[in-house]
Design a protein around this motif. Structure first.
Motif, PDB file in Angstrom:
ATOM      1  N   THR A 165     -25.413  -6.374  15.581  1.00 51.12           N
ATOM      2  CA  THR A 165     -24.221  -5.529  15.578  1.00 51.12           C
ATOM      3  C   THR A 165     -23.056  -6.230  16.272  1.00 51.12           C
ATOM      4  N   TYR A 166     -23.327  -6.890  17.384  1.00 52.09           N
ATOM      5  CA  TYR A 166     -22.277  -7.632  18.092  1.00 52.09           C
ATOM      6  C   TYR A 166     -21.747  -8.771  17.228  1.00 52.09           C
ATOM      7  N   GLU A 167     -22.636  -9.468  16.549  1.00 55.18           N
ATOM      8  CA  GLU A 167     -22.205 -10.564  15.679  1.00 55.18           C
ATOM      9  C   GLU A 167     -21.342 -10.038  14.528  1.00 55.18           C
ATOM     10  N   GLN A 168     -21.697  -8.900  13.962  1.00 60.82           N
ATOM     11  CA  GLN A 168     -20.884  -8.294  12.899  1.00 60.82           C
ATOM     12  C   GLN A 168     -19.512  -7.895  13.439  1.00 60.82           C
ATOM     13  N   LEU A 169     -19.479  -7.336  14.634  1.00 60.22           N
ATOM     14  CA  LEU A 169     -18.211  -6.968  15.263  1.00 60.22           C
ATOM     15  C   LEU A 169     -17.327  -8.194  15.451  1.00 60.22           C
ATOM     16  N   LYS A 170     -17.906  -9.287  15.969  1.00 62.84           N
ATOM     17  CA  LYS A 170     -17.134 -10.521  16.146  1.00 62.84           C
ATOM     18  C   LYS A 170     -16.602 -11.038  14.818  1.00 62.84           C
ATOM     19  N   SER A 171     -17.413 -10.974  13.775  1.00 59.80           N
ATOM     20  CA  SER A 171     -16.999 -11.438  12.456  1.00 59.80           C
ATOM     21  C   SER A 171     -15.832 -10.604  11.924  1.00 59.80           C
ATOM     22  N   LEU A 172     -15.930  -9.288  12.074  1.00 60.05           N
ATOM     23  CA  LEU A 172     -14.843  -8.414  11.627  1.00 60.05           C
ATOM     24  C   LEU A 172     -13.571  -8.639  12.439  1.00 60.05           C
ATOM     25  N   GLN A 173     -13.711  -8.840  13.742  1.00 58.67           N
ATOM     26  CA  GLN A 173     -12.542  -9.118  14.572  1.00 58.67           C
ATOM     27  C   GLN A 173     -11.867 -10.420  14.155  1.00 58.67           C
ATOM     28  N   GLN A 174     -12.655 -11.425  13.805  1.00 54.99           N
ATOM     29  CA  GLN A 174     -12.090 -12.692  13.351  1.00 54.99           C
ATOM     30  C   GLN A 174     -11.384 -12.517  12.014  1.00 54.99           C
ATOM     31  N   GLU A 175     -11.989 -11.746  11.121  1.00 53.87           N
ATOM     32  CA  GLU A 175     -11.372 -11.487   9.826  1.00 53.87           C
ATOM     33  C   GLU A 175     -10.037 -10.757   9.990  1.00 53.87           C
ATOM     34  N   ILE A 176      -9.992  -9.780  10.880  1.00 53.62           N
ATOM     35  CA  ILE A 176      -8.745  -9.053  11.145  1.00 53.62           C
ATOM     36  C   ILE A 176      -7.695  -9.997  11.712  1.00 53.62           C
ATOM     37  N   ALA A 177      -8.090 -10.846  12.649  1.00 54.66           N
ATOM     38  CA  ALA A 177      -7.148 -11.807  13.230  1.00 54.66           C
ATOM     39  C   ALA A 177      -6.613 -12.750  12.159  1.00 54.66           C
ATOM     40  N   ASP A 178      -7.488 -13.214  11.266  1.00 56.67           N
ATOM     41  CA  ASP A 178      -7.046 -14.102  10.184  1.00 56.67           C
ATOM     42  C   ASP A 178      -6.058 -13.394   9.255  1.00 56.67           C
ATOM     43  N   LEU A 179      -6.361 -12.147   8.906  1.00 56.76           N
ATOM     44  CA  LEU A 179      -5.460 -11.385   8.034  1.00 56.76           C
ATOM     45  C   LEU A 179      -4.112 -11.139   8.705  1.00 56.76           C
ATOM     46  N   ARG A 180      -4.126 -10.835   9.985  1.00 64.64           N
ATOM     47  CA  ARG A 180      -2.867 -10.644  10.716  1.00 64.64           C
ATOM     48  C   ARG A 180      -2.035 -11.929  10.720  1.00 64.64           C
ATOM     49  N   SER A 181      -2.700 -13.056  10.891  1.00 62.24           N
ATOM     50  CA  SER A 181      -1.986 -14.339  10.858  1.00 62.24           C
ATOM     51  C   SER A 181      -1.360 -14.578   9.493  1.00 62.24           C
ATOM     52  N   GLN A 182      -2.110 -14.241   8.445  1.00 62.67           N
ATOM     53  CA  GLN A 182      -1.583 -14.420   7.092  1.00 62.67           C
ATOM     54  C   GLN A 182      -0.393 -13.492   6.845  1.00 62.67           C
ATOM     55  N   VAL A 183      -0.476 -12.268   7.339  1.00 65.93           N
ATOM     56  CA  VAL A 183       0.641 -11.331   7.180  1.00 65.93           C
ATOM     57  C   VAL A 183       1.866 -11.859   7.909  1.00 65.93           C
ATOM     58  N   ARG A 184       1.695 -12.323   9.151  1.00 61.46           N
ATOM     59  CA  ARG A 184       2.825 -12.864   9.926  1.00 61.46           C
ATOM     60  C   ARG A 184       3.438 -14.087   9.246  1.00 61.46           C
ATOM     61  N   ALA A 185       2.578 -14.902   8.661  1.00 57.56           N
ATOM     62  CA  ALA A 185       3.060 -16.118   8.010  1.00 57.56           C
ATOM     63  C   ALA A 185       3.592 -15.849   6.607  1.00 57.56           C
ATOM     64  N   GLY A 186       3.374 -14.645   6.109  1.00 51.34           N
ATOM     65  CA  GLY A 186       3.834 -14.311   4.763  1.00 51.34           C
ATOM     66  C   GLY A 186       2.994 -14.928   3.669  1.00 51.34           C
ATOM     67  N   THR A 187       1.785 -15.348   3.981  1.00 53.63           N
ATOM     68  CA  THR A 187       0.941 -16.001   2.978  1.00 53.63           C
ATOM     69  C   THR A 187      -0.113 -15.067   2.388  1.00 53.63           C
ATOM     70  N   LEU A 188      -0.166 -13.830   2.853  1.00 49.49           N
ATOM     71  CA  LEU A 188      -1.133 -12.879   2.310  1.00 49.49           C
ATOM     72  C   LEU A 188      -0.605 -12.344   0.997  1.00 49.49           C
ATOM     73  N   LYS A 189      -1.363 -12.539  -0.051  1.00 53.43           N
ATOM     74  CA  LYS A 189      -0.948 -12.091  -1.370  1.00 53.43           C
ATOM     75  C   LYS A 189      -1.910 -11.009  -1.838  1.00 53.43           C
ATOM     76  N   PRO A 190      -1.391  -9.977  -2.514  1.00 52.39           N
ATOM     77  CA  PRO A 190      -2.284  -8.929  -3.019  1.00 52.39           C
ATOM     78  C   PRO A 190      -3.253  -9.505  -4.037  1.00 52.39           C
ATOM     79  N   SER A 191      -4.453  -9.008  -4.026  1.00 53.39           N
ATOM     80  CA  SER A 191      -5.468  -9.471  -4.957  1.00 53.39           C
ATOM     81  C   SER A 191      -5.423  -8.634  -6.220  1.00 53.39           C
ATOM     82  N   ASN A 192      -5.468  -9.285  -7.367  1.00 52.30           N
ATOM     83  CA  ASN A 192      -5.563  -8.587  -8.650  1.00 52.30           C
ATOM     84  C   ASN A 192      -6.996  -8.628  -9.153  1.00 52.30           C
ATOM     85  N   ASP A 193      -7.886  -9.008  -8.278  1.00 53.50           N
ATOM     86  CA  ASP A 193      -9.302  -9.127  -8.612  1.00 53.50           C
ATOM     87  C   ASP A 193      -9.888  -7.738  -8.841  1.00 53.50           C
TER      88      ASP A 193
END
Length: 168
Positions: free
Chosen positions: A125-153
């Motif tokens: 559970t702790y490892e999953q929490l760390k993974s999700l926190q890292q994913e959120i941090a990565d997404l926030r960085s992409q949003v700040r950098a303007g590189t997050l693009k909506p997925s049409n998948d």
């Protein structure tokens, strides 16, 4: 689940450390064992501890002292901790432990299957929490950098849209 995190096992009796290591070996998780609170704090502060099994009563820095210190630091606050004791736990000690956020207080000797079950759940559970926190941090960085693009998948999660407003 592959991880760089370790399980830290802390007890001032080497025979207890051996018994705990033997009980946890079938899980295949990396273990680090130390015999006192000072060494435990050094390992914890180096990072990458994903779970702590901690003897309550040790000479010098006690298990509760370690918990108090760990809970004061942002980078270690969420590490799950199981306190272990060979003595009856007073209500005061149990209350203090749970107020500090320990996951469990267990009596030694602890049944190996019970220990493995608790450890597997808390560590994963702790490892999953760390993974999700890292994913959120990565997404926030992409949003700040303007590189997050909506997925049409077509396999991506549907976007949430608010339903009709209902007055209460």
């Amino acid at each position: 689940m592959s991880s760089e995190s370790v399980i830290l096992v802390v007890d001032d009796h080497k025979d207890t450390l051996f018994a705990l290591e033997s009980a946890l070996a079938p899980l295949g998780y990396p273990l680090v064992s130390v015999t006192n609170g000072d060494h435990a704090l050094r390992v914890i502060l180096r990072g990458e501890v994903g779970l702590i099994l901690l003897d309550v009563r040790m000479p010098g820095v006690s298990g509760l002292d370690v918990v108090r210190y760990v809970r004061r630091l942002d980078q270690t606050r969420s590490i799950p901790i199981i306190l272990l004791t060979g003595f009856d736990v007073s209500r005061e000690i149990a209350a203090a432990a749970f107020l500090l956020g320990v996951a469990d207080v267990a009596h030694k000797p602890i049944d190996p299957l019970t220990l493995r079950t608790k450890v597997r759940y808390l560590f994963d559970t702790y490892e999953q929490l760390k993974s999700l926190q890292q994913e959120i941090a990565d997404l926030r960085s992409q949003v700040r950098a303007g590189t997050l693009k909506p997925s049409n998948d077509s396999h991506s999660a549907p976007r949430w849209t608010p339903g009709p407003q209902v007055e209460t």
